[in-house]
Design an enzyme around this catalytic site. Structure first.
Site, PDB file in Angstrom:
ATOM      1  N   LEU A   1      -5.806   3.280 -14.820  1.00  0.00           N
ATOM      2  CA  LEU A   1      -5.716   4.644 -14.277  1.00  0.00           C
ATOM      3  C   LEU A   1      -6.919   5.434 -14.778  1.00  0.00           C
ATOM      4  CD1 LEU A   1      -1.930   5.474 -14.801  1.00  0.00           C
ATOM      5  CD2 LEU A   1      -3.077   4.716 -12.716  1.00  0.00           C
ATOM      6  N   GLY A   2      -7.844   5.677 -13.885  1.00  0.00           N
ATOM      7  CA  GLY A   2      -9.030   6.438 -14.246  1.00  0.00           C
ATOM      8  C   GLY A   2      -9.016   7.803 -13.591  1.00  0.00           C
TER       9      GLY A   2
ATOM     10  N   GLU B   1       0.822  -1.207   0.000  1.00  0.00           N
ATOM     11  CA  GLU B   1       0.000   0.000   0.000  1.00  0.00           C
ATOM     12  C   GLU B   1       0.856   1.258   0.000  1.00  0.00           C
ATOM     13  OE1 GLU B   1      -4.019   2.009   1.772  1.00  0.00           O
ATOM     14  OE2 GLU B   1      -3.536  -0.058   2.295  1.00  0.00           O
TER      15      GLU B   1
END
Length: 148
Positions: free
Chosen positions: A116-117, A72
């Protein structure tokens, strides 16, 4: 609508600053566990973490939670580098498959985007040991939000 990435296309907005990322991480859990951001490529971010008293569980092997923290941390940093400068990225979901125990040395994670939005990003992190054996695979979904 998100777009799938081509492996040879740079995904970063601006030039990622690993020295600044490591400096910012030094005073939090990332620095406490010895995680270092080590390499940035056109479509990936690499970091490493020691397998020592800070990251092992009581049975002497790498703690799964430490692997998730490495994953993360890489994704949070990479997602921020890939987002527009007026945006911030925060974790929505993470999962991890722990495949092999590690008792010492270093583990190295490589974060690569799947999608990737404008509103969300999905990343995969592959963590390997010093012998390049796969230790953990993780996928993390990030929300892209307005800067607070």
């Amino acid at each position: 609508m998100s777009r799938l990435l081509e492996a040879d296309r740079a995904i970063w907005h601006g030039t990622p600053d690993l020295a600044l990322a490591n400096e910012m991480a030094a005073g939090c859990s990332i620095g406490h566990l010895g995680i270092e951001f080590t390499e940035v490529g056109a479509d990936h971010l690499v970091g490493r973490m020691p397998v020592d008293h800070r990251t092992r569980q009581p049975f002497g092997i790498l703690h799964g939670g430490a692997s998730v923290l490495l994953a993360e941390s890489l994704v949070s940093c990479a997602a921020t580098f890939a987002a527009s400068p007026d945006k911030a990225c925060v974790g929505m979901e993470i999962n991890a498959n722990h495949l092999r125990p590690v008792t010492s040395g270093w583990v190295t994670g490589t974060a690569r985007p799947i999608s990737l939005g404008r509103r969300s990003q999905v990343w995969e992190v592959r963590i390997v040991d010093d012998n390049d054996k796969l230790v953990c695979v993780s996928r993390c979904t990030m929300a892209v939000i307005e800067l607070p």
